[in-house]
Motif scaffolding. Structure first.
Motif, PDB file in Angstrom:
ATOM      1  N   ASP A  83       0.826  -1.213   0.000  1.00 53.61           N
ATOM      2  CA  ASP A  83       0.000   0.000   0.000  1.00 53.61           C
ATOM      3  C   ASP A  83       0.855   1.257   0.000  1.00 53.61           C
ATOM      4  N   ILE A  84       1.962   1.240   0.751  1.00 57.27           N
ATOM      5  CA  ILE A  84       2.865   2.398   0.759  1.00 57.27           C
ATOM      6  C   ILE A  84       3.484   2.599  -0.619  1.00 57.27           C
ATOM      7  N   ALA A  85       3.936   1.501  -1.232  1.00 56.89           N
ATOM      8  CA  ALA A  85       4.546   1.580  -2.560  1.00 56.89           C
ATOM      9  C   ALA A  85       3.547   2.074  -3.595  1.00 56.89           C
ATOM     10  N   GLN A  86       2.308   1.606  -3.506  1.00 58.95           N
ATOM     11  CA  GLN A  86       1.279   2.024  -4.460  1.00 58.95           C
ATOM     12  C   GLN A  86       1.040   3.533  -4.380  1.00 58.95           C
ATOM     13  N   ARG A  87       0.992   4.073  -3.177  1.00 55.67           N
ATOM     14  CA  ARG A  87       0.766   5.520  -3.023  1.00 55.67           C
ATOM     15  C   ARG A  87       1.939   6.326  -3.576  1.00 55.67           C
ATOM     16  N   LYS A  88       3.165   5.853  -3.328  1.00 60.58           N
ATOM     17  CA  LYS A  88       4.341   6.574  -3.826  1.00 60.58           C
ATOM     18  C   LYS A  88       4.413   6.552  -5.347  1.00 60.58           C
ATOM     19  N   MET A  89       4.116   5.386  -5.951  1.00 58.49           N
ATOM     20  CA  MET A  89       4.169   5.298  -7.409  1.00 58.49           C
ATOM     21  C   MET A  89       3.044   6.093  -8.054  1.00 58.49           C
ATOM     22  N   THR A  90       1.887   6.125  -7.426  1.00 59.15           N
ATOM     23  CA  THR A  90       0.782   6.944  -7.936  1.00 59.15           C
ATOM     24  C   THR A  90       1.188   8.411  -7.958  1.00 59.15           C
ATOM     25  N   GLN A  91       1.877   8.845  -6.910  1.00 58.09           N
ATOM     26  CA  GLN A  91       2.316  10.243  -6.846  1.00 58.09           C
ATOM     27  C   GLN A  91       3.310  10.565  -7.954  1.00 58.09           C
ATOM     28  N   ILE A  92       4.190   9.623  -8.260  1.00 53.94           N
ATOM     29  CA  ILE A  92       5.155   9.842  -9.346  1.00 53.94           C
ATOM     30  C   ILE A  92       4.438  10.102 -10.661  1.00 53.94           C
ATOM     31  N   TYR A  93       3.468   9.261 -10.986  1.00 56.36           N
ATOM     32  CA  TYR A  93       2.767   9.407 -12.264  1.00 56.36           C
ATOM     33  C   TYR A  93       1.885  10.649 -12.295  1.00 56.36           C
ATOM     34  N   THR A  94       1.219  10.959 -11.203  1.00 58.54           N
ATOM     35  CA  THR A  94       0.378  12.169 -11.201  1.00 58.54           C
ATOM     36  C   THR A  94       1.242  13.417 -11.330  1.00 58.54           C
ATOM     37  N   ASN A  95       2.441  13.409 -10.771  1.00 60.55           N
ATOM     38  CA  ASN A  95       3.345  14.550 -10.935  1.00 60.55           C
ATOM     39  C   ASN A  95       3.778  14.709 -12.391  1.00 60.55           C
ATOM     40  N   ILE A  96       4.022  13.582 -13.060  1.00 56.12           N
ATOM     41  CA  ILE A  96       4.391  13.643 -14.476  1.00 56.12           C
ATOM     42  C   ILE A  96       3.240  14.229 -15.298  1.00 56.12           C
ATOM     43  N   ILE A  97       2.020  13.773 -15.000  1.00 60.62           N
ATOM     44  CA  ILE A  97       0.840  14.272 -15.729  1.00 60.62           C
ATOM     45  C   ILE A  97       0.675  15.765 -15.516  1.00 60.62           C
ATOM     46  N   LYS A  98       0.794  16.223 -14.270  1.00 60.35           N
ATOM     47  CA  LYS A  98       0.647  17.654 -13.974  1.00 60.35           C
ATOM     48  C   LYS A  98       1.728  18.470 -14.666  1.00 60.35           C
ATOM     49  N   ALA A  99       2.951  17.952 -14.694  1.00 58.62           N
ATOM     50  CA  ALA A  99       4.041  18.676 -15.351  1.00 58.62           C
ATOM     51  C   ALA A  99       3.797  18.788 -16.848  1.00 58.62           C
ATOM     52  N   ARG A 100       3.294  17.730 -17.460  1.00 58.90           N
ATOM     53  CA  ARG A 100       3.011  17.786 -18.898  1.00 58.90           C
ATOM     54  C   ARG A 100       1.936  18.821 -19.211  1.00 58.90           C
ATOM     55  N   ARG A 101       0.922  18.869 -18.381  1.00 53.01           N
ATOM     56  CA  ARG A 101      -0.155  19.823 -18.626  1.00 53.01           C
ATOM     57  C   ARG A 101       0.313  21.258 -18.407  1.00 53.01           C
ATOM     58  N   SER A 102       1.096  21.481 -17.357  1.00 57.23           N
ATOM     59  CA  SER A 102       1.545  22.834 -17.054  1.00 57.23           C
ATOM     60  C   SER A 102       2.539  23.354 -18.080  1.00 57.23           C
ATOM     61  N   GLU A 103       3.344  22.452 -18.646  1.00 54.56           N
ATOM     62  CA  GLU A 103       4.335  22.852 -19.641  1.00 54.56           C
ATOM     63  C   GLU A 103       3.763  22.878 -21.051  1.00 54.56           C
ATOM     64  N   ARG A 104       2.517  22.421 -21.178  1.00 51.97           N
ATOM     65  CA  ARG A 104       1.824  22.425 -22.478  1.00 51.97           C
ATOM     66  C   ARG A 104       2.662  21.749 -23.566  1.00 51.97           C
ATOM     67  N   LYS A 105       3.192  20.604 -23.232  1.00 50.68           N
ATOM     68  CA  LYS A 105       3.990  19.860 -24.199  1.00 50.68           C
ATOM     69  C   LYS A 105       3.098  19.299 -25.300  1.00 50.68           C
ATOM     70  N   GLN A 106       3.675  19.134 -26.483  1.00 53.42           N
ATOM     71  CA  GLN A 106       2.925  18.603 -27.616  1.00 53.42           C
ATOM     72  C   GLN A 106       2.644  17.115 -27.402  1.00 53.42           C
ATOM     73  N   LYS A 107       1.410  16.719 -27.686  1.00 60.04           N
ATOM     74  CA  LYS A 107       1.010  15.332 -27.484  1.00 60.04           C
ATOM     75  C   LYS A 107       1.738  14.411 -28.445  1.00 60.04           C
ATOM     76  N   ASP A 108       2.192  13.297 -27.927  1.00 65.13           N
ATOM     77  CA  ASP A 108       2.823  12.247 -28.721  1.00 65.13           C
ATOM     78  C   ASP A 108       1.871  11.057 -28.755  1.00 65.13           C
ATOM     79  N   SER A 109       1.276  10.797 -29.920  1.00 65.17           N
ATOM     80  CA  SER A 109       0.259   9.748 -30.022  1.00 65.17           C
ATOM     81  C   SER A 109       0.837   8.365 -29.757  1.00 65.17           C
ATOM     82  N   LYS A 110       2.163   8.199 -29.850  1.00 63.65           N
ATOM     83  CA  LYS A 110       2.786   6.903 -29.610  1.00 63.65           C
ATOM     84  C   LYS A 110       3.055   6.658 -28.127  1.00 63.65           C
TER      85      LYS A 110
END
Length: 255
Positions: A83-110
């Motif tokens: 459960d601890i590992a799941q929460r930490k890994m979820t945070q990693i991915y949500t941070n990546i998603i937030k960074a992509r949205r804030s930086e307005r990076k171009q979508k890569d369909s692949k």
């Protein structure tokens, strides 16, 4: 993948000097995690992962115990780590998603993360970032677990039979001497392919496969007919270790 493995060897303390020892199973789990994250989910995800997060994935995997099919909430030590590992890994991915949205990076369909973070349900509701993160964790574990287990068995068998290891080396130096290491060229390594298949025969990463019968299914050579709605189960390891199909079935012999 080649770059990831070379980098792992160059920075790994187990590979310093002309000899040494290493724990094969956790080492192969780390290598597979790094290569799978980069090839399946992109450079950005790979850069967030190190050996610490490989340990988190191991903790997640350790939570897949038979008892958890009925009591996933049971307060076992491995479940707390899971459960601890799941929460930490979820945070990693949500941070990546937030960074992509804030930086307005171009979508890569692949890139599968881009596709998931811009997906919507049938009613038009956007998929929440936490659900996207959970799917990414599941995808990476699915791509990592079976490969790391199988590669560990390969390494252990080769360590027990160094003459096969030498044959593999000679095959690779002969065939790949003047051509790049690509998927297509690797298919020319017949002994390497036999090593993989022989290992999967003796140590299939999936212990059982179940399929639901959709139409009446006659069993060849018998009067039996399996009716619809029934579930069939097959155990690859049972067939793979049967002398009826493989002479001297318990012996690992890629030849």
């Amino acid at each position: 993948m080649e770059d990831e493995i070379r980098s792992f060897i160059n920075r790994g303390p187990h590979f310093k000097g002309s000899s040494g020892t290493a724990q094969v199973s956790p080492m192969m789990a780390q290598i597979t995690l790094f290569t799978a994250s980069k090839s399946l989910q992109g450079k950005e995800v790979r850069e967030k992962l190190d050996t610490t997060f490989a340990g988190l994935y191991h903790a997640l995997d350790d939570g897949f115990q038979p008892i958890n099919s009925m009591l996933p909430w049971f307060p076992l030590p491995q479940n707390r780590r899971r459960d601890i590992a799941q929460r930490k890994m979820t945070q990693i991915y949500t941070n990546i998603i937030k960074a992509r949205r804030s930086e307005r990076k171009q979508k890569d369909s692949k890139n599968i993360l881009w596709n998931l973070m811009t997906s919507v349900y049938k009613d038009g509701t956007p998929v929440p970032d936490t659900e996207t993160a959970h799917m990414m964790i599941g995808l990476l574990m699915a791509g990592q677990h079976s490969s790391s287990v199988s590669s560990s068995w390969i390494m252990l068998h080769l360590a027990a039979q160094p003459e096969i290891m030498e044959e593999l080396y000679q095959e690779q130096t002969h065939i790949l001497r003047d051509i790049p290491l690509t998927y297509e060229n690797v298919q020319q390594l017949s002994l390497a392919m036999h090593v993989i298949r022989e290992t999967l025969r003796l140590h299939p990463p999936i212990h059982s496969i179940m399929r639901k019968v959709k139409n009446p299914l006659p069993i060849a050579g018998t009067d039996w007919v399996v009716p619809p709605s029934h579930v069939l189960l097959t155990a690859p390891a049972t067939m793979g270790k049967s002398d009826d199909y493989f002479p001297n079935a318990e012996k690992w012999d890629p030849h």
